[in-house]
Design an enzyme around this catalytic site. Structure first.
Site, PDB file in Angstrom:
ATOM      1  N   ASP A 122       3.929   2.094   8.879  1.00  0.00           N
ATOM      2  CA  ASP A 122       3.841   1.380   7.595  1.00  0.00           C
ATOM      3  C   ASP A 122       3.126   0.045   7.838  1.00  0.00           C
ATOM      4  O   ASP A 122       3.213  -0.516   8.932  1.00  0.00           O
ATOM      5  CB  ASP A 122       5.267   1.120   7.080  1.00  0.00           C
ATOM      6  CG  ASP A 122       5.304   0.567   5.666  1.00  0.00           C
ATOM      7  OD1 ASP A 122       5.514   1.358   4.730  1.00  0.00           O
ATOM      8  OD2 ASP A 122       5.135  -0.663   5.500  1.00  0.00           O
ATOM      9  N   ASP A 125       0.894   2.434   3.244  1.00  0.00           N
ATOM     10  CA  ASP A 125       0.343   1.227   2.629  1.00  0.00           C
ATOM     11  C   ASP A 125      -0.656   0.489   3.528  1.00  0.00           C
ATOM     12  O   ASP A 125      -1.157  -0.569   3.146  1.00  0.00           O
ATOM     13  CB  ASP A 125       1.457   0.293   2.133  1.00  0.00           C
ATOM     14  CG  ASP A 125       2.620   0.188   3.089  1.00  0.00           C
ATOM     15  OD1 ASP A 125       2.494   0.674   4.236  1.00  0.00           O
ATOM     16  OD2 ASP A 125       3.660  -0.386   2.706  1.00  0.00           O
ATOM     17  N   HIS A 144       3.846  -2.807   6.829  1.00  0.00           N
ATOM     18  CA  HIS A 144       4.798  -3.903   7.016  1.00  0.00           C
ATOM     19  C   HIS A 144       5.640  -3.678   8.269  1.00  0.00           C
ATOM     20  O   HIS A 144       5.912  -2.536   8.638  1.00  0.00           O
ATOM     21  CB  HIS A 144       5.747  -3.991   5.813  1.00  0.00           C
ATOM     22  CG  HIS A 144       5.031  -4.197   4.510  1.00  0.00           C
ATOM     23  ND1 HIS A 144       4.735  -3.163   3.649  1.00  0.00           N
ATOM     24  CD2 HIS A 144       4.546  -5.324   3.939  1.00  0.00           C
ATOM     25  CE1 HIS A 144       4.094  -3.641   2.582  1.00  0.00           C
ATOM     26  NE2 HIS A 144       3.956  -4.959   2.736  1.00  0.00           N
ATOM     27  N   HIS A 172      13.034  -2.078   5.651  1.00  0.00           N
ATOM     28  CA  HIS A 172      13.357  -3.514   5.526  1.00  0.00           C
ATOM     29  C   HIS A 172      14.859  -3.762   5.356  1.00  0.00           C
ATOM     30  O   HIS A 172      15.316  -4.906   5.491  1.00  0.00           O
ATOM     31  CB  HIS A 172      12.631  -4.144   4.327  1.00  0.00           C
ATOM     32  CG  HIS A 172      11.138  -4.140   4.456  1.00  0.00           C
ATOM     33  ND1 HIS A 172      10.489  -4.680   5.546  1.00  0.00           N
ATOM     34  CD2 HIS A 172      10.171  -3.641   3.643  1.00  0.00           C
ATOM     35  CE1 HIS A 172       9.181  -4.516   5.385  1.00  0.00           C
ATOM     36  NE2 HIS A 172       8.963  -3.893   4.245  1.00  0.00           N
TER      37      HIS A 172
HETATM   38 ZN   LIG Z   1       5.289  -1.147   3.598  1.00  0.00          ZN
END
Ligand SMILES: [Zn+2]
Length: 342
Positions: A159, A246, A161, A123
Protein backbone atom coordinates in the site's frame (compact mmCIF):
# COMPACT_ATOMS: atom_id res chain seq x y z
CA UNK A 1 -3.72 -25.82 -6.45
CA UNK A 2 -6.76 -23.83 -5.62
CA UNK A 3 -7.71 -20.21 -5.31
CA UNK A 4 -10.20 -18.81 -2.86
CA UNK A 5 -11.70 -15.34 -2.89
CA UNK A 6 -13.28 -14.28 0.39
CA UNK A 7 -15.79 -11.69 -0.58
CA UNK A 8 -19.03 -10.21 0.71
CA UNK A 9 -21.44 -8.04 -1.21
CA UNK A 10 -21.82 -6.07 2.00
CA UNK A 11 -18.26 -4.75 1.87
CA UNK A 12 -19.35 -2.00 -0.50
CA UNK A 13 -21.67 -0.62 2.20
CA UNK A 14 -18.83 0.62 4.36
CA UNK A 15 -19.01 4.41 3.97
CA UNK A 16 -21.03 3.97 0.77
CA UNK A 17 -24.59 3.71 2.08
CA UNK A 18 -27.60 3.36 -0.27
CA UNK A 19 -27.68 6.33 -2.62
CA UNK A 20 -23.96 7.00 -2.37
CA UNK A 21 -22.76 7.93 -5.87
CA UNK A 22 -19.88 5.43 -5.87
CA UNK A 23 -21.84 2.49 -4.61
CA UNK A 24 -23.02 0.89 -7.90
CA UNK A 25 -19.58 1.34 -9.44
CA UNK A 26 -17.84 -0.14 -6.42
CA UNK A 27 -20.21 -3.10 -6.41
CA UNK A 28 -19.45 -3.61 -10.10
CA UNK A 29 -15.69 -3.73 -9.44
CA UNK A 30 -16.13 -6.31 -6.71
CA UNK A 31 -18.49 -8.41 -8.83
CA UNK A 32 -16.11 -8.26 -11.78
CA UNK A 33 -13.22 -9.54 -9.64
CA UNK A 34 -15.37 -12.38 -8.33
CA UNK A 35 -16.31 -13.23 -11.94
CA UNK A 36 -12.66 -13.35 -13.06
CA UNK A 37 -11.81 -15.50 -10.06
CA UNK A 38 -14.55 -18.02 -10.89
CA UNK A 39 -13.53 -18.09 -14.56
CA UNK A 40 -10.03 -19.08 -13.50
CA UNK A 41 -11.41 -22.01 -11.54
CA UNK A 42 -11.30 -20.38 -8.12
CA UNK A 43 -13.88 -20.59 -5.36
CA UNK A 44 -15.70 -17.52 -4.10
CA UNK A 45 -16.86 -17.79 -0.50
CA UNK A 46 -18.62 -15.45 1.93
CA UNK A 47 -16.81 -14.49 5.15
CA UNK A 48 -17.96 -14.98 8.73
CA UNK A 49 -17.56 -12.21 11.29
CA UNK A 50 -14.30 -12.27 13.25
CA UNK A 51 -14.73 -13.38 16.85
CA UNK A 52 -13.82 -11.36 19.93
CA UNK A 53 -11.04 -13.83 20.66
CA UNK A 54 -9.51 -13.41 17.19
CA UNK A 55 -9.60 -9.60 17.47
CA UNK A 56 -8.28 -9.52 21.05
CA UNK A 57 -5.00 -11.09 19.91
CA UNK A 58 -4.02 -7.69 18.47
CA UNK A 59 -6.51 -5.15 19.90
CA UNK A 60 -7.18 -3.97 23.49
CA UNK A 61 -10.37 -5.23 25.08
CA UNK A 62 -11.38 -1.65 25.99
CA UNK A 63 -10.96 -0.58 22.36
CA UNK A 64 -13.03 -3.52 21.13
CA UNK A 65 -15.85 -2.53 23.52
CA UNK A 66 -15.67 1.07 22.30
CA UNK A 67 -16.06 0.00 18.66
CA UNK A 68 -18.90 -2.36 19.56
CA UNK A 69 -20.63 0.61 21.20
CA UNK A 70 -20.70 2.63 17.96
CA UNK A 71 -22.35 -0.23 16.04
CA UNK A 72 -25.45 1.04 14.23
CA UNK A 73 -24.36 4.66 14.50
CA UNK A 74 -22.55 7.16 12.30
CA UNK A 75 -19.69 8.68 14.29
CA UNK A 76 -16.24 10.16 13.71
CA UNK A 77 -13.56 8.03 15.38
CA UNK A 78 -10.61 10.13 14.20
CA UNK A 79 -10.25 13.00 11.69
CA UNK A 80 -10.19 10.52 8.75
CA UNK A 81 -12.20 7.66 10.17
CA UNK A 82 -15.95 7.82 10.41
CA UNK A 83 -18.52 5.08 10.50
CA UNK A 84 -21.86 4.52 8.83
CA UNK A 85 -24.48 2.54 10.79
CA UNK A 86 -23.27 -0.63 9.00
CA UNK A 87 -19.52 -0.05 9.42
CA UNK A 88 -18.84 -2.11 12.53
CA UNK A 89 -20.69 -5.13 11.20
CA UNK A 90 -18.82 -4.85 7.90
CA UNK A 91 -15.46 -4.32 9.61
CA UNK A 92 -16.09 -7.54 11.57
CA UNK A 93 -16.72 -9.34 8.28
CA UNK A 94 -13.52 -7.84 6.80
CA UNK A 95 -11.40 -9.08 9.71
CA UNK A 96 -13.26 -12.41 9.50
CA UNK A 97 -12.45 -12.63 5.78
CA UNK A 98 -8.74 -12.21 6.58
CA UNK A 99 -9.03 -15.03 9.14
CA UNK A 100 -10.81 -17.22 6.60
CA UNK A 101 -8.09 -16.50 4.01
CA UNK A 102 -5.46 -17.70 6.48
CA UNK A 103 -7.38 -20.86 7.29
CA UNK A 104 -7.72 -21.65 3.59
CA UNK A 105 -4.05 -20.93 2.89
CA UNK A 106 -2.83 -22.91 5.91
CA UNK A 107 -4.86 -25.95 4.87
CA UNK A 108 -2.87 -26.04 1.62
CA UNK A 109 -0.46 -27.05 0.18
CA UNK A 110 -0.23 -24.43 -2.52
CA UNK A 111 -3.48 -22.81 -1.63
CA UNK A 112 -3.77 -19.12 -2.31
CA UNK A 113 -6.43 -16.89 -0.93
CA UNK A 114 -7.46 -13.28 -1.47
CA UNK A 115 -9.68 -11.46 1.00
CA UNK A 116 -11.31 -8.67 -1.00
CA UNK A 117 -12.40 -6.43 1.85
CA UNK A 118 -13.41 -2.98 2.98
CA UNK A 119 -12.63 -1.19 5.25
CA UNK A 120 -8.81 -1.46 5.09
CA UNK A 121 -6.92 -2.30 8.28
CA UNK A 122 -3.22 -1.49 8.41
CA UNK A 123 -3.51 1.92 10.14
CA UNK A 124 -5.64 0.58 13.01
CA UNK A 125 -3.61 0.51 16.20
CA UNK A 126 -4.04 -1.77 19.19
CA UNK A 127 -6.23 0.86 20.90
CA UNK A 128 -7.20 3.34 18.17
CA UNK A 129 -9.08 3.58 14.85
CA UNK A 130 -7.12 5.52 12.27
CA UNK A 131 -6.91 6.30 8.54
CA UNK A 132 -10.27 4.67 7.57
CA UNK A 133 -9.32 1.51 9.51
CA UNK A 134 -11.26 -0.01 12.45
CA UNK A 135 -9.76 -3.48 12.90
CA UNK A 136 -6.30 -4.36 11.64
CA UNK A 137 -7.34 -7.14 9.25
CA UNK A 138 -3.87 -8.34 8.23
CA UNK A 139 -2.62 -8.28 11.84
CA UNK A 140 -5.64 -10.33 12.94
CA UNK A 141 -4.74 -12.72 10.11
CA UNK A 142 -1.08 -12.99 11.18
CA UNK A 143 -2.02 -13.61 14.81
CA UNK A 144 -4.52 -16.25 13.69
CA UNK A 145 -1.83 -18.00 11.64
CA UNK A 146 0.44 -18.03 14.71
CA UNK A 147 -2.41 -19.49 16.78
CA UNK A 148 -2.87 -22.21 14.14
CA UNK A 149 0.78 -23.16 14.56
CA UNK A 150 2.72 -21.14 11.96
CA UNK A 151 6.12 -20.52 13.55
CA UNK A 152 7.04 -17.60 11.30
CA UNK A 153 4.67 -15.31 9.41
CA UNK A 154 5.74 -12.60 6.95
CA UNK A 155 3.60 -9.63 5.93
CA UNK A 156 4.50 -7.61 2.83
CA UNK A 157 2.62 -4.32 2.61
CA UNK A 158 2.78 -2.50 -0.74
CA UNK A 159 0.00 0.00 0.00
CA UNK A 160 1.26 3.56 -0.65
CA UNK A 161 0.90 4.37 3.05
CA UNK A 162 3.00 2.94 5.86
CA UNK A 163 1.12 0.38 7.95
CA UNK A 164 1.81 1.98 11.32
CA UNK A 165 -0.68 -0.25 13.14
CA UNK A 166 0.74 -3.51 11.79
CA UNK A 167 4.30 -2.40 12.55
CA UNK A 168 3.48 -1.43 16.13
CA UNK A 169 1.57 -4.64 16.85
CA UNK A 170 4.53 -6.83 15.89
CA UNK A 171 7.62 -4.66 16.35
CA UNK A 172 8.75 -6.63 19.41
CA UNK A 173 7.77 -10.02 17.98
CA UNK A 174 10.52 -11.87 16.04
CA UNK A 175 8.03 -14.46 14.73
CA UNK A 176 6.23 -11.90 12.54
CA UNK A 177 8.25 -10.13 9.84
CA UNK A 178 6.72 -6.88 8.57
CA UNK A 179 8.04 -5.39 5.31
CA UNK A 180 6.54 -2.18 3.94
CA UNK A 181 7.16 -0.14 0.79
CA UNK A 182 5.55 3.30 1.07
CA UNK A 183 5.65 6.93 0.03
CA UNK A 184 7.76 8.86 2.53
CA UNK A 185 7.47 11.37 4.01
CA UNK A 186 3.69 11.03 3.88
CA UNK A 187 0.69 9.98 5.96
CA UNK A 188 0.85 8.54 8.66
CA UNK A 189 4.41 9.83 9.24
CA UNK A 190 5.96 6.56 10.44
CA UNK A 191 8.05 4.12 8.37
CA UNK A 192 11.59 5.55 8.31
CA UNK A 193 14.32 3.09 7.27
CA UNK A 194 15.74 3.26 10.79
CA UNK A 195 12.55 1.77 12.29
CA UNK A 196 13.70 -1.87 12.34
CA UNK A 197 11.82 -3.31 15.32
CA UNK A 198 12.51 -3.32 19.04
CA UNK A 199 13.74 -5.70 21.70
CA UNK A 200 13.53 -9.31 20.54
CA UNK A 201 11.88 -8.08 17.35
CA UNK A 202 14.87 -5.97 16.28
CA UNK A 203 15.48 -6.69 12.60
CA UNK A 204 12.00 -8.06 11.80
CA UNK A 205 10.49 -4.70 10.87
CA UNK A 206 11.66 -3.56 7.45
CA UNK A 207 10.73 -0.17 6.06
CA UNK A 208 11.45 0.82 2.46
CA UNK A 209 10.56 4.52 2.34
CA UNK A 210 10.30 5.90 -1.21
CA UNK A 211 10.15 9.53 -2.20
CA UNK A 212 6.92 10.62 -3.95
CA UNK A 213 6.89 9.95 -7.70
CA UNK A 214 8.43 6.46 -7.61
CA UNK A 215 8.20 4.42 -10.83
CA UNK A 216 7.80 0.68 -11.49
CA UNK A 217 11.59 0.49 -11.74
CA UNK A 218 12.03 1.86 -8.20
CA UNK A 219 9.75 -0.86 -6.84
CA UNK A 220 11.40 -3.56 -8.99
CA UNK A 221 14.74 -2.57 -7.45
CA UNK A 222 13.60 -2.62 -3.81
CA UNK A 223 11.93 -6.00 -4.35
CA UNK A 224 15.09 -7.43 -5.95
CA UNK A 225 17.56 -5.97 -3.46
CA UNK A 226 15.66 -6.18 -0.17
CA UNK A 227 12.17 -7.74 -0.14
CA UNK A 228 13.12 -11.00 -1.91
CA UNK A 229 16.45 -11.60 -0.10
CA UNK A 230 14.98 -10.93 3.36
CA UNK A 231 11.96 -13.19 2.77
CA UNK A 232 14.21 -16.00 1.52
CA UNK A 233 16.38 -15.72 4.64
CA UNK A 234 13.39 -15.49 7.01
CA UNK A 235 11.64 -18.52 5.40
CA UNK A 236 8.09 -17.82 6.56
CA UNK A 237 5.54 -20.61 7.07
CA UNK A 238 2.89 -18.29 5.61
CA UNK A 239 3.19 -15.17 3.48
CA UNK A 240 0.58 -12.44 3.88
CA UNK A 241 0.17 -9.44 1.58
CA UNK A 242 -1.35 -6.12 2.62
CA UNK A 243 -2.47 -5.44 -0.93
CA UNK A 244 -3.16 -1.73 -1.29
CA UNK A 245 -3.53 -0.22 -4.76
CA UNK A 246 -3.10 3.45 -3.92
CA UNK A 247 0.49 3.58 -5.25
CA UNK A 248 -1.12 3.31 -8.72
CA UNK A 249 -0.38 6.23 -11.07
CA UNK A 250 -4.12 6.99 -11.31
CA UNK A 251 -4.80 6.99 -7.58
CA UNK A 252 -6.12 10.34 -6.29
CA UNK A 253 -4.52 9.97 -2.81
CA UNK A 254 -1.09 8.48 -3.52
CA UNK A 255 1.71 10.31 -5.31
CA UNK A 256 3.42 7.30 -6.95
CA UNK A 257 3.56 6.23 -10.59
CA UNK A 258 3.08 2.43 -10.49
CA UNK A 259 1.38 0.95 -13.55
CA UNK A 260 -1.19 -1.85 -13.42
CA UNK A 261 1.26 -4.61 -14.53
CA UNK A 262 3.60 -3.67 -11.68
CA UNK A 263 0.97 -4.83 -9.16
CA UNK A 264 0.88 -8.15 -10.98
CA UNK A 265 4.69 -8.32 -10.92
CA UNK A 266 5.00 -7.58 -7.19
CA UNK A 267 2.33 -10.14 -6.35
CA UNK A 268 3.86 -12.67 -8.74
CA UNK A 269 7.27 -12.31 -7.10
CA UNK A 270 5.70 -12.90 -3.71
CA UNK A 271 3.84 -15.93 -5.03
CA UNK A 272 7.11 -17.44 -6.33
CA UNK A 273 8.76 -16.82 -2.93
CA UNK A 274 5.80 -18.46 -1.15
CA UNK A 275 6.20 -21.46 -3.49
CA UNK A 276 9.89 -21.69 -2.53
CA UNK A 277 9.56 -21.03 1.22
CA UNK A 278 6.20 -22.33 2.38
CA UNK A 279 4.59 -24.71 -0.14
CA UNK A 280 2.80 -21.77 -1.73
CA UNK A 281 0.86 -20.74 1.36
CA UNK A 282 -0.11 -17.15 0.61
CA UNK A 283 -3.02 -14.97 1.65
CA UNK A 284 -3.56 -11.43 0.38
CA UNK A 285 -5.83 -8.96 2.16
CA UNK A 286 -6.80 -5.74 0.40
CA UNK A 287 -6.00 -2.31 1.90
CA UNK A 288 -6.41 1.07 0.13
CA UNK A 289 -7.06 1.89 -3.55
CA UNK A 290 -9.19 4.91 -4.40
CA UNK A 291 -9.43 5.02 -8.20
CA UNK A 292 -12.01 2.39 -9.07
CA UNK A 293 -10.73 1.71 -12.60
CA UNK A 294 -7.16 1.31 -11.38
CA UNK A 295 -8.41 -0.89 -8.54
CA UNK A 296 -10.36 -3.17 -10.89
CA UNK A 297 -7.45 -3.52 -13.34
CA UNK A 298 -4.88 -4.09 -10.58
CA UNK A 299 -7.03 -6.73 -8.89
CA UNK A 300 -7.29 -8.53 -12.21
CA UNK A 301 -3.49 -8.42 -12.59
CA UNK A 302 -3.09 -9.77 -9.04
CA UNK A 303 -5.57 -12.58 -9.69
CA UNK A 304 -3.56 -13.65 -12.73
CA UNK A 305 -0.26 -13.54 -10.82
CA UNK A 306 -1.55 -15.68 -7.98
CA UNK A 307 -2.06 -18.53 -10.39
CA UNK A 308 0.90 -20.55 -11.65
CA UNK A 309 2.45 -20.93 -14.17
CA UNK A 310 2.27 -17.15 -14.64
CA UNK A 311 5.72 -15.77 -13.88
CA UNK A 312 6.26 -12.30 -12.57
CA UNK A 313 7.16 -9.94 -15.35
CA UNK A 314 7.84 -6.30 -14.67
CA UNK A 315 6.77 -3.82 -17.31
CA UNK A 316 9.82 -2.79 -19.33
CA UNK A 317 10.92 0.56 -18.03
CA UNK A 318 13.84 2.89 -18.06
CA UNK A 319 16.52 1.89 -15.53
CA UNK A 320 17.28 5.56 -15.01
CA UNK A 321 13.87 5.65 -13.29
CA UNK A 322 15.22 4.01 -10.15
CA UNK A 323 16.78 6.92 -8.27
CA UNK A 324 14.21 6.74 -5.49
CA UNK A 325 14.60 2.99 -5.22
CA UNK A 326 18.40 3.25 -5.09
CA UNK A 327 18.23 5.88 -2.34
CA UNK A 328 15.85 3.71 -0.30
CA UNK A 329 17.90 0.53 -0.77
CA UNK A 330 21.10 2.19 0.38
CA UNK A 331 19.44 3.57 3.56
CA UNK A 332 17.76 0.26 4.32
CA UNK A 333 20.87 -1.85 3.73
CA UNK A 334 22.72 0.29 6.25
CA UNK A 335 19.91 0.03 8.83
CA UNK A 336 19.55 -3.74 8.37
CA UNK A 337 23.23 -4.68 8.18
CA UNK A 338 23.27 -6.18 11.69
CA UNK A 339 20.33 -8.47 10.88
CA UNK A 340 20.33 -9.63 7.23
CA UNK A 341 22.79 -10.51 4.44
CA UNK A 342 21.96 -7.93 1.77
ZN1 LIG B 1 -3.18 3.41 1.65
Amino acid sequence: MSLVLIHSERFVEHQTPPGHPERPERAEVFDAVAGIWRKRGGDVVAPRAATGEQLARVHDEAYLRRIEDVSGRAVALDPDTYTSPESVEIALLAAGAAVEAVERAMNGPALRALALVRPPGHHAERNRAMGFCLYNNVAVAAAHARALGAGRVAIVDYDVHHGNGTQHMFEEDPSVLYISTHQYPYYPGTGAAEEVGRGEGAGTTINLPLEAGAFDEDYRLVFAEVVGPVLRQFKPNLLLISAGFDAHERDPLGGMRLTTPAFGAMTGELRVIADECCDGRLAAVTEGGYDLHALAASLEAVTRSLQPPATPSWPSSDSSHAERGRASVSLVKRALAPYWRL
